[in-house]
Design a protein around this motif. Sequence first.
Motif, PDB file in Angstrom:
ATOM      1  N   ASP A 319     -77.626 -48.164 -23.496  1.00 33.70           N
ATOM      2  CA  ASP A 319     -76.918 -47.025 -24.096  1.00 33.70           C
ATOM      3  C   ASP A 319     -75.970 -46.392 -23.079  1.00 33.70           C
ATOM      4  O   ASP A 319     -74.853 -45.997 -23.430  1.00 33.70           O
ATOM      5  CB  ASP A 319     -77.924 -45.972 -24.574  1.00 33.70           C
ATOM      6  N   PHE A 320     -76.405 -46.313 -21.837  1.00 31.19           N
ATOM      7  CA  PHE A 320     -75.536 -45.774 -20.788  1.00 31.19           C
ATOM      8  C   PHE A 320     -74.396 -46.750 -20.491  1.00 31.19           C
ATOM      9  O   PHE A 320     -73.243 -46.334 -20.314  1.00 31.19           O
ATOM     10  CB  PHE A 320     -76.341 -45.510 -19.519  1.00 31.19           C
ATOM     11  N   VAL A 321     -74.703 -48.035 -20.452  1.00 30.41           N
ATOM     12  CA  VAL A 321     -73.672 -49.043 -20.213  1.00 30.41           C
ATOM     13  C   VAL A 321     -72.592 -48.969 -21.292  1.00 30.41           C
ATOM     14  O   VAL A 321     -71.385 -49.040 -21.014  1.00 30.41           O
ATOM     15  CB  VAL A 321     -74.291 -50.453 -20.177  1.00 30.41           C
ATOM     16  N   GLY A 322     -73.021 -48.821 -22.536  1.00 33.42           N
ATOM     17  CA  GLY A 322     -72.094 -48.810 -23.661  1.00 33.42           C
ATOM     18  C   GLY A 322     -71.494 -47.454 -23.970  1.00 33.42           C
ATOM     19  O   GLY A 322     -70.874 -47.284 -25.035  1.00 33.42           O
ATOM     20  N   ASN A 323     -71.662 -46.494 -23.072  1.00 31.35           N
ATOM     21  CA  ASN A 323     -71.103 -45.147 -23.248  1.00 31.35           C
ATOM     22  C   ASN A 323     -71.558 -44.489 -24.556  1.00 31.35           C
ATOM     23  O   ASN A 323     -70.808 -43.758 -25.211  1.00 31.35           O
ATOM     24  CB  ASN A 323     -69.565 -45.192 -23.208  1.00 31.35           C
ATOM     25  N   LYS A 324     -72.809 -44.762 -24.926  1.00 33.87           N
ATOM     26  CA  LYS A 324     -73.370 -44.169 -26.140  1.00 33.87           C
ATOM     27  C   LYS A 324     -74.074 -42.838 -25.879  1.00 33.87           C
ATOM     28  O   LYS A 324     -74.527 -42.189 -26.816  1.00 33.87           O
ATOM     29  CB  LYS A 324     -74.340 -45.149 -26.790  1.00 33.87           C
ATOM     30  N   VAL A 325     -74.159 -42.458 -24.602  1.00 34.68           N
ATOM     31  CA  VAL A 325     -74.800 -41.196 -24.240  1.00 34.68           C
ATOM     32  C   VAL A 325     -73.695 -40.174 -23.993  1.00 34.68           C
ATOM     33  O   VAL A 325     -72.885 -40.319 -23.063  1.00 34.68           O
ATOM     34  CB  VAL A 325     -75.677 -41.363 -22.987  1.00 34.68           C
ATOM     35  N   ALA A 326     -73.657 -39.132 -24.811  1.00 33.44           N
ATOM     36  CA  ALA A 326     -72.541 -38.185 -24.764  1.00 33.44           C
ATOM     37  C   ALA A 326     -72.470 -37.432 -23.440  1.00 33.44           C
ATOM     38  O   ALA A 326     -71.370 -37.187 -22.917  1.00 33.44           O
ATOM     39  CB  ALA A 326     -72.667 -37.201 -25.930  1.00 33.44           C
ATOM     40  N   ASP A 327     -73.603 -37.055 -22.892  1.00 30.02           N
ATOM     41  CA  ASP A 327     -73.620 -36.270 -21.657  1.00 30.02           C
ATOM     42  C   ASP A 327     -74.651 -36.875 -20.699  1.00 30.02           C
ATOM     43  O   ASP A 327     -75.761 -36.347 -20.550  1.00 30.02           O
ATOM     44  CB  ASP A 327     -73.964 -34.816 -21.978  1.00 30.02           C
ATOM     45  N   PRO A 328     -74.318 -37.974 -20.009  1.00 26.79           N
ATOM     46  CA  PRO A 328     -75.289 -38.634 -19.136  1.00 26.79           C
ATOM     47  C   PRO A 328     -75.862 -37.723 -18.061  1.00 26.79           C
ATOM     48  O   PRO A 328     -77.069 -37.745 -17.804  1.00 26.79           O
ATOM     49  CB  PRO A 328     -74.477 -39.774 -18.509  1.00 26.79           C
ATOM     50  N   TYR A 329     -75.023 -36.893 -17.465  1.00 27.53           N
ATOM     51  CA  TYR A 329     -75.497 -36.001 -16.409  1.00 27.53           C
ATOM     52  C   TYR A 329     -76.505 -34.996 -16.967  1.00 27.53           C
ATOM     53  O   TYR A 329     -77.558 -34.742 -16.367  1.00 27.53           O
ATOM     54  CB  TYR A 329     -74.322 -35.276 -15.772  1.00 27.53           C
ATOM     55  N   GLY A 330     -76.203 -34.466 -18.114  1.00 24.51           N
ATOM     56  CA  GLY A 330     -77.127 -33.522 -18.742  1.00 24.51           C
ATOM     57  C   GLY A 330     -78.451 -34.176 -19.102  1.00 24.51           C
ATOM     58  O   GLY A 330     -79.515 -33.581 -18.942  1.00 24.51           O
ATOM     59  N   VAL A 331     -78.393 -35.408 -19.564  1.00 21.19           N
ATOM     60  CA  VAL A 331     -79.612 -36.147 -19.922  1.00 21.19           C
ATOM     61  C   VAL A 331     -80.478 -36.406 -18.688  1.00 21.19           C
ATOM     62  O   VAL A 331     -81.709 -36.305 -18.737  1.00 21.19           O
ATOM     63  CB  VAL A 331     -79.244 -37.484 -20.600  1.00 21.19           C
ATOM     64  N   LEU A 332     -79.835 -36.725 -17.574  1.00 19.05           N
ATOM     65  CA  LEU A 332     -80.579 -37.102 -16.362  1.00 19.05           C
ATOM     66  C   LEU A 332     -80.913 -35.898 -15.482  1.00 19.05           C
ATOM     67  O   LEU A 332     -82.026 -35.790 -14.979  1.00 19.05           O
ATOM     68  CB  LEU A 332     -79.788 -38.142 -15.575  1.00 19.05           C
ATOM     69  N   TYR A 333     -79.960 -35.004 -15.274  1.00 19.75           N
ATOM     70  CA  TYR A 333     -80.182 -33.843 -14.428  1.00 19.75           C
ATOM     71  C   TYR A 333     -80.956 -32.751 -15.180  1.00 19.75           C
ATOM     72  O   TYR A 333     -81.822 -32.102 -14.618  1.00 19.75           O
ATOM     73  CB  TYR A 333     -78.853 -33.288 -13.922  1.00 19.75           C
ATOM     74  N   GLY A 334     -80.636 -32.637 -16.457  1.00 21.25           N
ATOM     75  CA  GLY A 334     -81.295 -31.634 -17.284  1.00 21.25           C
ATOM     76  C   GLY A 334     -80.466 -30.387 -17.435  1.00 21.25           C
ATOM     77  O   GLY A 334     -80.078 -29.762 -16.446  1.00 21.25           O
ATOM     78  N   ASN A 335     -80.171 -30.050 -18.684  1.00 20.24           N
ATOM     79  CA  ASN A 335     -79.374 -28.855 -18.964  1.00 20.24           C
ATOM     80  C   ASN A 335     -80.241 -27.681 -19.411  1.00 20.24           C
ATOM     81  O   ASN A 335     -79.714 -26.626 -19.763  1.00 20.24           O
ATOM     82  CB  ASN A 335     -78.341 -29.153 -20.039  1.00 20.24           C
ATOM     83  N   ASP A 336     -81.539 -27.847 -19.403  1.00 17.86           N
ATOM     84  CA  ASP A 336     -82.395 -26.764 -19.895  1.00 17.86           C
ATOM     85  C   ASP A 336     -82.571 -25.697 -18.807  1.00 17.86           C
ATOM     86  O   ASP A 336     -82.228 -25.885 -17.655  1.00 17.86           O
ATOM     87  CB  ASP A 336     -83.763 -27.315 -20.306  1.00 17.86           C
TER      88      ASP A 336
END
Length: 336
Positions: A319-336
């Motif tokens: 999903d990351f390879v195919g640019n299917k994740v809208a906000d990769p940094y938010g998913v990994l770093y965490g926006n909460d």
Amino acid sequence: MRFKLLAATFLTGAAIAGAAWAWGAAGHRMLAEEAVRALPTYVPAFLRNPAAIADIGEYAREPDRWRGAGDVHDAERTPAHFIDLDKDGLTLAGQTLDDLPKTKSEFEASLRAKGIDPAKSGYLPYATIDAYQQVVKDMAYWRVLSLMETRETDKVKRAWYHADRVRREHLTLSDIGVLAHYVGDATQPLHLSVNYNGWTESENPNGFTAQRIHGPLEGDYVRANISAADIRANMPAYTPCTEAVDVCVKARLKQGYAQVVPLYQLEKDGGFKEGDPRGKAFMAARLGEGAANLRDVLLDAWRDSKTMPVGYKPAVYDDFVGNKVADPYGVLYGND
């Protein structure tokens, strides 16, 4: 170590009752190191450099070094090293390995239903699966972090990806060490039997020893007789797991359990006496199988990490390879 000490340890076995550490420091260290040395080049390089191999060898001893941390800690972790099976291969709850419940909590409930303290039974299959799944998760994060580090154009975000990848590498080496320990425990037959330190079952038609043989064989004997080259020479070829992980873990446990009676027979026949080649061959084969099992498990983990979800909004590597994740940094770093 001289066999004078080994003989003395047999005679004073009370000192090791309940404290045996599968394969001892030497066995666990060599088993883990040889497994990692055997990894192919398609596995990430950070796993295969000499420093990493040495670290994993030391981390493989950690579950033994944890002991004595306190009642709560020890009551939970000490039973992870073994599972007691009787002469028919049944757990204390009367199950075969194939019929084990899916989770550790369900297994413990089945023991309590029969009035058995789960700590007396051990839960090595579950400890192994747990450790495997953690390593798969580690590798999945490493895959994605490595990808995003190469793609990110924002300096702050790229710096975080880099730092988190490095952190994940350190975590992965440690977690592989824990996995290595439990995989190794599963190839020490005495960690798979109610007769774990001398034959204690009332039925003993072969007249096997009741002496406490566990610690002397896995520790002193291995250190005095087995080398890394012996282990390397006894590693079979890679066999991938093509079933669910629990099926493969149970299959390896059954292989280890099948060596309980041969070990006792060999001891009875004098095979572990100084100069007898049969004992060395037996132990080298067990450790070689353990090293091969760990190598295979790590290769399976790398394969499975490609489809292991990561992040706060879980996504897999493709999903990351195919640019299917809208906000990769938010998913990994965490926006909460």
